[in-house]
Scaffold this motif. Structure first.
Motif, mmCIF file in Angstrom:
data_model
loop_
_atom_site.group_PDB
_atom_site.id
_atom_site.type_symbol
_atom_site.label_atom_id
_atom_site.label_comp_id
_atom_site.label_asym_id
_atom_site.label_seq_id
_atom_site.Cartn_x
_atom_site.Cartn_y
_atom_site.Cartn_z
ATOM 1 N N GLY A 259 71.546 -45.443 75.360
ATOM 2 C CA GLY A 259 70.454 -46.195 75.975
ATOM 3 C C GLY A 259 69.743 -45.420 77.065
ATOM 4 N N PRO A 260 70.477 -44.914 78.086
ATOM 5 C CA PRO A 260 69.823 -44.097 79.116
ATOM 6 C C PRO A 260 69.143 -42.853 78.553
ATOM 7 C CG PRO A 260 71.968 -44.831 79.877
ATOM 8 C CD PRO A 260 71.865 -45.231 78.447
ATOM 9 N N PHE A 261 69.739 -42.261 77.521
ATOM 10 C CA PHE A 261 69.131 -41.059 76.924
ATOM 11 C C PHE A 261 67.769 -41.381 76.301
ATOM 12 C CE2 PHE A 261 68.367 -38.515 73.085
ATOM 13 C CZ PHE A 261 68.309 -37.248 73.640
ATOM 14 N N MET A 262 67.714 -42.452 75.500
ATOM 15 C CA MET A 262 66.454 -42.817 74.869
ATOM 16 C C MET A 262 65.425 -43.270 75.902
ATOM 17 S SD MET A 262 67.088 -42.055 71.800
ATOM 18 C CE MET A 262 65.568 -42.652 71.063
ATOM 19 N N HIS A 263 65.896 -43.945 76.963
ATOM 20 C CA HIS A 263 64.979 -44.367 78.025
ATOM 21 C C HIS A 263 64.394 -43.153 78.745
ATOM 22 C CE1 HIS A 263 63.155 -46.818 81.093
ATOM 23 N NE2 HIS A 263 63.880 -46.251 82.048
ATOM 24 N N LEU A 264 65.228 -42.142 78.991
ATOM 25 C CA LEU A 264 64.735 -40.922 79.634
ATOM 26 C C LEU A 264 63.717 -40.220 78.747
ATOM 27 C CD1 LEU A 264 64.926 -38.948 82.012
ATOM 28 C CD2 LEU A 264 66.835 -37.829 80.834
ATOM 29 N N ALA A 265 63.960 -40.204 77.445
ATOM 30 C CA ALA A 265 62.996 -39.595 76.520
ATOM 31 C C ALA A 265 61.656 -40.328 76.567
ATOM 32 C CB ALA A 265 63.563 -39.604 75.099
ATOM 33 N N SER A 266 61.707 -41.664 76.661
ATOM 34 C CA SER A 266 60.450 -42.429 76.731
ATOM 35 C C SER A 266 59.716 -42.169 78.038
ATOM 36 C CB SER A 266 60.742 -43.924 76.569
ATOM 37 O OG SER A 266 61.471 -44.433 77.675
ATOM 38 N N ILE A 267 60.462 -41.984 79.138
ATOM 39 C CA ILE A 267 59.826 -41.647 80.420
ATOM 40 C C ILE A 267 59.084 -40.319 80.303
ATOM 41 C CG2 ILE A 267 60.282 -40.971 82.813
ATOM 42 C CD1 ILE A 267 62.552 -42.981 82.873
ATOM 43 N N MET A 268 59.723 -39.343 79.678
ATOM 44 C CA MET A 268 59.099 -38.032 79.525
ATOM 45 C C MET A 268 57.829 -38.117 78.678
ATOM 46 S SD MET A 268 60.751 -36.008 81.349
ATOM 47 C CE MET A 268 62.298 -35.948 82.234
ATOM 48 N N ARG A 269 57.868 -38.950 77.640
ATOM 49 C CA ARG A 269 56.671 -39.107 76.809
ATOM 50 C C ARG A 269 55.569 -39.831 77.567
ATOM 51 N NH1 ARG A 269 60.289 -40.140 72.374
ATOM 52 N NH2 ARG A 269 60.080 -38.530 70.766
#
Length: 389
Positions: free
Chosen positions: A74-84
């Motif tokens: 969950g945190p990993f995918m959330h971090l990826a969305s922040i970067m995008r």
């Protein structure tokens, strides 16, 4: 006069030459088609290998994901969305944001070498290095989003603990330094060489909830903690508030150290009750300030790249310390039940401007006021403690 091509001796030669040209052209075309077919087949294989690798990491359960990426899915995918969303990382034709992040997190989490990453991700060393630096830059760009300076209010961890409240209600942080191994050019080595070899001295402030509120990295390992502290003294802080520091510092404006020559460390108090107000103050001071040491321990356990000899340029080494602190805060905020954080609990640098010079008399007066504040806190603690004994 007949044309030369009508000559019976030339015509067979022309026909033979034409046939040879056609045959050679057909052979070349066939070879190109074969080569294209052969190169396409491994390319598809490599893409499937990478895709299966990422899916295995993200779908093999929480323990596997945390072990590999140092954070849950969950945190990993959330971090990826922040970067995008912030346009800090972009999906390229061949490398997704998720793959870029996973490569970076695996390297900093396990200190994995480039040659190993080339095998795991079926990428060239240049590709691994390029995306590593891109992600490092992107992580440092979100520093202000996750490393927040203290607001001046009493922290809830202090407010809910009767051993600390109201005595430390004006404490806004726990300050300490740590040394991180450094790789330095021979010309600069004498300044960075300390007791443990070449290191960079890192100064940090931590909240009682183990989140970093300030990080200053890149100082020479030979510089003592107080020298590094003086470089950050001009940083503005709320009026009347202070940081808790260890005995390596001195009690002065905005900083309260323990009493010297009195038991301080928790192991020195083991099995022994305080016998006077100074011992009681040092005990409570140590219990609270030890959280900054725990934060450093969790950080180094979380990101093994900070405990190994680096092979990056020094500027990159400094950025890595900052990035790991940012990721630590991000994980603590998004996933407070993170496995690695629980284990640790249970067991764009700002340009520093020099402060305005003051006379020695003014400094002594300021220090005396803060020493009196420390004495008042110690007396209040002892009065309450004596009432219970």
């Amino acid at each position: 006069m007949a044309s030369w091509i009508d000559n019976e001796r030339v015509r067979p030669l022309v026909a033979a030459f034409t046939t040879i040209v056609v045959v050679v052209a057909c052979l070349i075309e066939e070879m190109n088609q074969t080569r294209r077919g052969r190169s396409k087949e491994p390319s598809i294989f490599r893409d499937l290998t990478r895709k299966n690798h990422i899916e295995r990491v993200l779908r093999s359960g929480r323990d596997y994901c945390v072990s590999y990426l140092r954070m849950d899915v969950g945190p990993f995918m959330h971090l990826a969305s922040i970067m995008r969303d912030k346009h800090l990382l972009l999906d390229t034709r061949y490398v997704s944001v998720e793959e870029q992040l996973s490569m970076f997190l695996h390297i900093v989490g396990h200190n994995t070498k480039n040659r190993t990453m080339r095998v795991e991700y079926v990428r060239s060393g240049e590709t691994i290095s390029r995306y590593f630096n891109n992600v490092l830059k992107a992580i440092c760009a979100i520093r202000d989003d996750f490393v927040h300076p203290p607001c001046g209010n009493c922290h809830s961890e202090i407010e809910c603990n009767p051993n600390w409240y109201p005595f430390f209600k004006d404490c806004i942080g726990l300050l300490d330094g740590t040394h991180i191994d450094a790789s330095i050019s021979p010309q600069e080595l004498p300044w960075f060489r300390g007791r443990k070899g070449p290191t960079q001295n890192v100064l940090a402030v931590v909240n009682p909830d183990l989140q970093f509120t300030y990080v200053l990295a890149g100082w020479e390992g030979s510089a003592n903690d107080f020298t590094v502290l003086k470089d950050a003294l001009s940083r503005p802080q709320p009026e009347g508030k202070y940081y808790l520091v260890d005995a390596g510092y001195t009690t002065m404006q905005g900083f309260i150290a323990p009493y010297r020559g009195v038991r301080y460390h928790l192991k020195e108090h083991s099995g022994r009750a305080p016998t006077n107000l100074k011992e009681l103050f040092n005990l409570q001071h140590s219990m609270l300030r030890s959280r900054v040491e725990r934060a450093f321990a969790i950080l180094k356990n979380h990101f093994k790249i900070l405990t190994s000899h680096p092979f990056f340029p020094f500027r990159t080494q400094v950025r890595l310390v900052i990035a790991c602190c940012i990721l630590h805060n991000y994980i603590a905020g998004v996933d407070p039940n993170d496995i690695l954080l629980d284990e640790g609990i249970t067991q764009h640098d700002d340009q520093i401007m020099s402060s305005q010079p003051r006379s020695q008399r003014e400094q002594r007066e300021e220090n005396r006021q803060w020493i009196e504040l420390r004495d008042k806190i110690a007396h209040d603690m002892w009065d309450r403690y004596s009432g219970f004994v």
